[in-house]
Design an enzyme around this catalytic site. Structure first.
Site, PDB file in Angstrom:
ATOM      1  N   HIS B 144       0.836  -1.202   0.000  1.00 33.00           N
ATOM      2  CA  HIS B 144       0.000   0.000   0.000  1.00 33.00           C
ATOM      3  C   HIS B 144       0.874   1.258   0.000  1.00 33.00           C
ATOM      4  O   HIS B 144       0.636   2.194  -0.772  1.00 33.00           O
ATOM      5  CB  HIS B 144      -0.914  -0.021   1.226  1.00 33.00           C
ATOM      6  CG  HIS B 144      -1.693   1.245   1.432  1.00 33.00           C
ATOM      7  ND1 HIS B 144      -2.746   1.624   0.633  1.00 33.00           N
ATOM      8  CD2 HIS B 144      -1.561   2.245   2.354  1.00 33.00           C
ATOM      9  CE1 HIS B 144      -3.237   2.784   1.060  1.00 33.00           C
ATOM     10  NE2 HIS B 144      -2.538   3.179   2.095  1.00 33.00           N
ATOM     11  N   ARG B 247      -9.809  11.266  -0.561  1.00 33.55           N
ATOM     12  CA  ARG B 247      -8.461  11.417  -1.138  1.00 33.55           C
ATOM     13  C   ARG B 247      -8.172  12.836  -1.597  1.00 33.55           C
ATOM     14  O   ARG B 247      -7.013  13.277  -1.567  1.00 33.55           O
ATOM     15  CB  ARG B 247      -8.304  10.466  -2.324  1.00 33.55           C
ATOM     16  CG  ARG B 247      -8.499   9.011  -1.988  1.00 33.55           C
ATOM     17  CD  ARG B 247      -7.512   8.536  -0.957  1.00 33.55           C
ATOM     18  NE  ARG B 247      -7.734   7.122  -0.656  1.00 33.55           N
ATOM     19  CZ  ARG B 247      -7.110   6.486   0.325  1.00 33.55           C
ATOM     20  NH1 ARG B 247      -6.266   7.128   1.116  1.00 33.55           N
ATOM     21  NH2 ARG B 247      -7.355   5.208   0.540  1.00 33.55           N
ATOM     22  N   LYS B 263      -9.868  11.974   7.027  1.00 31.78           N
ATOM     23  CA  LYS B 263     -10.023  10.678   7.679  1.00 31.78           C
ATOM     24  C   LYS B 263     -10.981  10.710   8.867  1.00 31.78           C
ATOM     25  O   LYS B 263     -11.544   9.677   9.233  1.00 31.78           O
ATOM     26  CB  LYS B 263      -8.658  10.221   8.231  1.00 31.78           C
ATOM     27  CG  LYS B 263      -7.559  10.069   7.189  1.00 31.78           C
ATOM     28  CD  LYS B 263      -7.599   8.703   6.544  1.00 31.78           C
ATOM     29  CE  LYS B 263      -6.301   8.405   5.808  1.00 31.78           C
ATOM     30  NZ  LYS B 263      -6.306   7.022   5.273  1.00 31.78           N
TER      31      LYS B 263
END
Lengths: 436, 436
Positions: B144, B247, B263
């Site tokens: 990731h 994002r 977030k």
């Protein structure tokens, strides 16, 4: 929103607590900041208190004294007498204001003295005043951001988002302590600029950060942002905050997700929370260069430009172990002011919640290091010593680039304005212990 | 430390709860994961429970059933019956293990059936199982980190600290919800790559992140690090976690202090916490390239290389509003495995506390997005669609680059090993509502 001045702000008020009437006290009757305390050395439970001179009004002891007060003030005192201030913080500005008015009237020189409601501050132990659900640290000083940016990114000191976004990040709630906190010098990974691999050991670049803490009063439901114009109604009050920072750990760990172990070993706050109502006479214009962008609409509100800021002097003092041994008083190493903040407290709450994030009563926000435009207003050693290159010389001849074991950092804050008396925040002190 | 197998792991065990004996259940008698639940539709209080087949053992209902059990198991059940699991988590591994053994014996096919201790899962409502003091999110998948790094920094995808430092940052505790959580698409500032100024509006690049959650059991005092070799004794268990991410907000806000509003609007966890004891037969070797650096001593421990990891399959399913309307089942869009994690759970706790940071029972750690080495093992849409460039096609012909309003993301996890039965984590689901 701006709080109207009322009878509690009257500069002529005096108290039957004589120590509250001296010109240099932090706690005249116009201030009335909150704390969580107990009598030292007894197995008493912690409960809320309010400073007056060198005394604390114990909210738990108020019962009979508030018999004739507004029921809202009486219920606020009951909430404030609990083992933390969360319930009082959650009660909202009408309750806070009613309690302030009742206490102001109770403590005035023309009221009957009630020494039974007082505990001397010298006999008290303090605790972190709320159960802090989440702690967020911001980055609101453009002077700090520029100075630190120059050290980390000489070619790109101020990032393009700075003048648009009130930059913030989540911090650690579990290691927040009250003034008097000590901590062992943190150990961790660091890597020298010319080294291929990191090494593990005690931090060699330990620093403080001079900040203002903001305790959230009533929060917001998840998904329901707080409007900037309404945001100050969600603020219980302000305190002083020292965001201890290990610069060498920070430089190695912070990309790409931000500071972590370099900050979360300890954060120290002052025991006193000065309410926004007490601070109403001491507001400041919002400072921004004419060439800077206007705030996006969700960060704008009617009172922003006239009185969005706070004129609070912020002082940092350092006392080394040798100074303590030789009886040399802590030396001032910086004097800054919260009015330099690039973003206001209301903007921080509006930004924090605009995506639907939920704040709760007792949450703590840090302002970020409050450096001013002048070198002597630097809010950290990193800035003051130009990244460790220009040592600071102390009154006894000792030098510092970063903190040594045994060093105590003390921060103080106060404000005054025209005919309004000086009110203060007391102090937040913390001491570095050797690494384990 | 590694947990020894004992009678509770015996693959031959069957339960008098018939649904626990089917081959496809997540919850055979060898699993026994914890939750916080109440009967739906009643004003009952929440209390701890343990899954068995399609039922929940109510810890509050156990009293008489544990009359002959180890006193440690009885006291653990009492702690677990409280309104959150913090006290049980704080009780430590001996208490957790004693309760597991007592429940295993109580539920076996040769014990007397006791239907009075059961509540059907279909009749239960779940809650976040602990009061989460602090939430930390890590970044443990090198696949990731590399894939996302390529999108944000094509010339420098994996930063120099990655193979040395278990990168982590503090997240938001107040917006963590349990499976079934919905949230309004977050609004915020974004700036296009070619734009001079940001705009404000709903996120257009909303994503999920496939993570494992780690609930901390007994914590550590501030200043007293947890040793890596002892760290798993401080872990109560694992769950599934979806770290929803905007994002476009993230790209604009994340420098220099990390993700914040991108977030903290919502994080969703599964209701079930699978204990490390239940997972003992399903451990995996720690995966690291031979050319990679060895861990620094504080991140090394005896069982690291043989069995530091966990072999847990992790699946992501997507159901759009149109699929739901047309009765089309959620479609698998990714299948990854927790064994790909570059850092182990024990290393995360050792790193988090090595500077003296205090963990507390009930704290939650996220593993970070668990992407595997193959494209079909990507743990986020950002990776799967190459930054929004390669749309994903769903069974009904719909395409996705990022999440649309009405989309439901469901994550599942399970493991099996040799003769040991399949045990599962249940599911975590969450649905995107339109921006307000």
């Amino acid at each position: 929103m701006s709080i109207q001045l009322n009878e509690t702000h009257d500069p002529a008020l005096r108290s039957w607590v004589a120590s509250a009437n001296t010109p240099d006290t932090d706690f005249p009757i116009q201030n009335l900041p909150f704390c969580l305390f107990r009598r030292a050395g007894r197995n008493a439970v912690f409960g809320g208190g309010v400073a007056i001179g060198d005394q604390i009004v114990s909210l738990a002891a108020l019962g009979r004294a508030l018999e004739d007060a507004d029921p809202l003030a009486r219920s606020a005192a009951v909430l404030g007498a609990r083992s933390n201030l969360n319930a009082l913080m959650d009660a909202g500005p009408a309750a806070w204001s009613a309690l302030r008015l009742a206490l102001s009237r109770l403590l005035r020189s023309d009221a009957a003295p009630r020494p039974e409601i007082l505990v001397p501050q010298a006999e008290a132990e303090f605790a972190v005043p709320a159960q802090i659900g989440d702690y967020t640290d911001f980055y609101t000083s453009i002077h700090h951001a520029t100075a630190v940016g120059k050290l980390f990114r000489p070619d790109n000191p101020l990032l393009p988002n700075y003048k648009w976004v009130p930059i913030g990040y989540h911090g650690r709630a579990s290691t927040i302590g009250v003034s008097g906190q000590t901590f062992h010098r943190p150990r961790g990974q660091t890597r020298g600029a010319t080294e291929a691999e990191p090494v593990f050991g005690p931090s060699k670049r330990l620093d403080y950060e001079l900040e203002v803490g903001i305790f959230v009063g009533g929060g917001n439901a998840r998904g329901e942002p707080i409007e900037a114009a309404d945001a100050e109604r969600h603020v219980f009050g302000l305190c002083l905050l020292n965001d201890w920072s290990a610069r060498d750990l920070q430089a190695w760990e912070y990309q790409p997700l931000g500071p972590f172990l370099s900050k979360n070993f300890a954060t120290t706050i002052s025991p006193w929370i000065v309410t926004l109502e007490a601070l109403a006479p001491y507001r400041a214009a919002w400072q921004r260069d004419a060439a800077d962008p206007q705030p996006l609409p969700y960060l704008d509100y009617p009172s922003l430009r006239d009185s969005g800021g706070f004129d609070i002097e912020l002082e940092v003092l350092l006392q080394t172990a040798a100074m303590r041994r030789d009886g040399i008083a802590p030396a001032r190493i910086s004097l800054s002011n919260f009015r330099h903040s690039y973003w206001t407290v209301a903007q921080l709450l509006a930004h924090h919640t605009v995506n639907g994030c939920a704040l709760q009563a007792g949450d703590l926000l840090g302002s970020g290091t409050q450096s001013g435009p002048q070198p002597e207003e630097a809010g950290s050693l990193l800035e003051m010593t130009a990244g460790g290159k220009q040592p600071l010389t102390l009154p006894n001849g000792e030098q510092r680039i970063f903190l040594e074991d045994g060093d105590t950092i003390e921060m103080r804050g106060w404000t005054k304005a025209g005919r309004h008396p000086r009110i203060g925040f007391g102090a937040v002190a913390g001491t570095v212990l050797p690494a384990r």
